[in-house]
Scaffold this motif. Structure first.
Motif, mmCIF file in Angstrom:
data_model
loop_
_atom_site.group_PDB
_atom_site.id
_atom_site.type_symbol
_atom_site.label_atom_id
_atom_site.label_comp_id
_atom_site.label_asym_id
_atom_site.label_seq_id
_atom_site.Cartn_x
_atom_site.Cartn_y
_atom_site.Cartn_z
ATOM 1 N N MET A 84 0.962 -0.964 0.067
ATOM 2 C CA MET A 84 -0.084 -0.002 0.020
ATOM 3 C C MET A 84 0.932 1.327 0.174
ATOM 4 O O MET A 84 0.438 2.449 -0.523
ATOM 5 N N GLY A 85 1.872 1.023 0.455
ATOM 6 C CA GLY A 85 2.996 2.213 0.582
ATOM 7 C C GLY A 85 3.373 2.545 -0.827
ATOM 8 O O GLY A 85 3.228 3.751 -1.390
ATOM 9 N N THR A 86 3.584 1.533 -1.811
ATOM 10 C CA THR A 86 3.976 1.658 -3.173
ATOM 11 C C THR A 86 2.864 2.173 -4.042
ATOM 12 O O THR A 86 2.842 3.279 -4.573
ATOM 13 N N LEU A 87 1.712 1.553 -3.515
ATOM 14 C CA LEU A 87 0.360 2.191 -4.439
ATOM 15 C C LEU A 87 0.093 3.700 -4.201
ATOM 16 O O LEU A 87 -0.169 4.189 -4.956
ATOM 17 N N GLY A 88 0.280 3.745 -2.941
ATOM 18 C CA GLY A 88 0.215 5.544 -2.510
ATOM 19 C C GLY A 88 1.216 6.376 -3.146
ATOM 20 O O GLY A 88 0.935 7.308 -3.697
ATOM 21 N N ARG A 89 2.385 5.730 -2.995
ATOM 22 C CA ARG A 89 3.428 6.718 -3.797
ATOM 23 C C ARG A 89 3.295 6.750 -5.493
ATOM 24 O O ARG A 89 3.502 7.732 -6.042
ATOM 25 N N ILE A 90 2.710 5.662 -5.931
ATOM 26 C CA ILE A 90 2.229 5.705 -7.504
ATOM 27 C C ILE A 90 1.093 6.656 -7.797
ATOM 28 O O ILE A 90 0.963 7.452 -8.488
#
Length: 184
Positions: A84-90
């Motif tokens: 979810m951290g990656t999803l948020g950064r994307i």
């Protein structure tokens, strides 16, 4: 088909391994990028990732790869598992790493971007980031395995998700998935 496959620090490295096992690098150009946390989770869950011969591996801290430029024609990118951290950064368009820049390019060029989050439960922030990405054109394919085919092993359970990823890519499932067809 020219593909970018990325793995991040969410639990679920088995999905990445099973996807790599199903895509033939002799028939498709496959590029692999792993985040630092992705490598850590792979070590904890699998020991090591078995990367098929012919898959091009790239560091997550270089912009010297073709798929971070909109002028390079790639067909699809899959982030599996996608934290979810990656999803948020994307969703925020930060582009601070190879993986994030590639996802940003796929969105801006209207190319297929498939994100496979495995985390649960979601917060309101996760849900809003997901909606932002859906509105931007990404495909959100949660790693929610199916039980209809009565999978008998963890690999078969993971394959129910991998089969959905392959379907989104327009690629046929290889022979390892034949157990699913026989169960229906």
């Amino acid at each position: 088909m020219k593909l970018v496959i990325a793995g991040t620090g969410a639990s679920g490295a088995i999905y990445l391994q099973r996807l790599l096992d199903q895509i033939d690098p002799a028939a498709h150009e496959v590029h692999l990028v792993l985040s630092a946390h992705g490598k850590q989770v792979i070590a904890e869950e699998l020991g090591e990732l078995l990367v098929p011969h012919g898959v091009h591996q790239h560091a997550d801290r270089t912009m010297n790869v073709p798929f971070v430029s909109g002028s390079a024609r790639f067909d699809a990118m899959v982030v599996v598992p996608c934290s979810m951290g990656t999803l948020g950064r994307i969703a925020a368009g930060t582009s601070e790493s190879t993986l994030l820049r590639a996802a940003d390019v796929f969105l801006k060029e209207r190319r297929k971007l498939i994100l496979v989050p495995r985390e649960t439960p979601w917060s309101l922030i996760h849900a809003r980031n997901t909606v932002t990405l859906i509105e931007a054109g990404a495909i959100i394919l949660p790693a929610s395995p199916g039980f209809y085919s009565r999978p008998k092993t963890i690999e078969q359970l993971a394959d129910t998700v991998v089969a959905r990823i392959l379907d989104q890519l327009g690629l046929p499932a290889l022979s390892a998935f034949r157990w699913q067809e026989n169960a229906e």
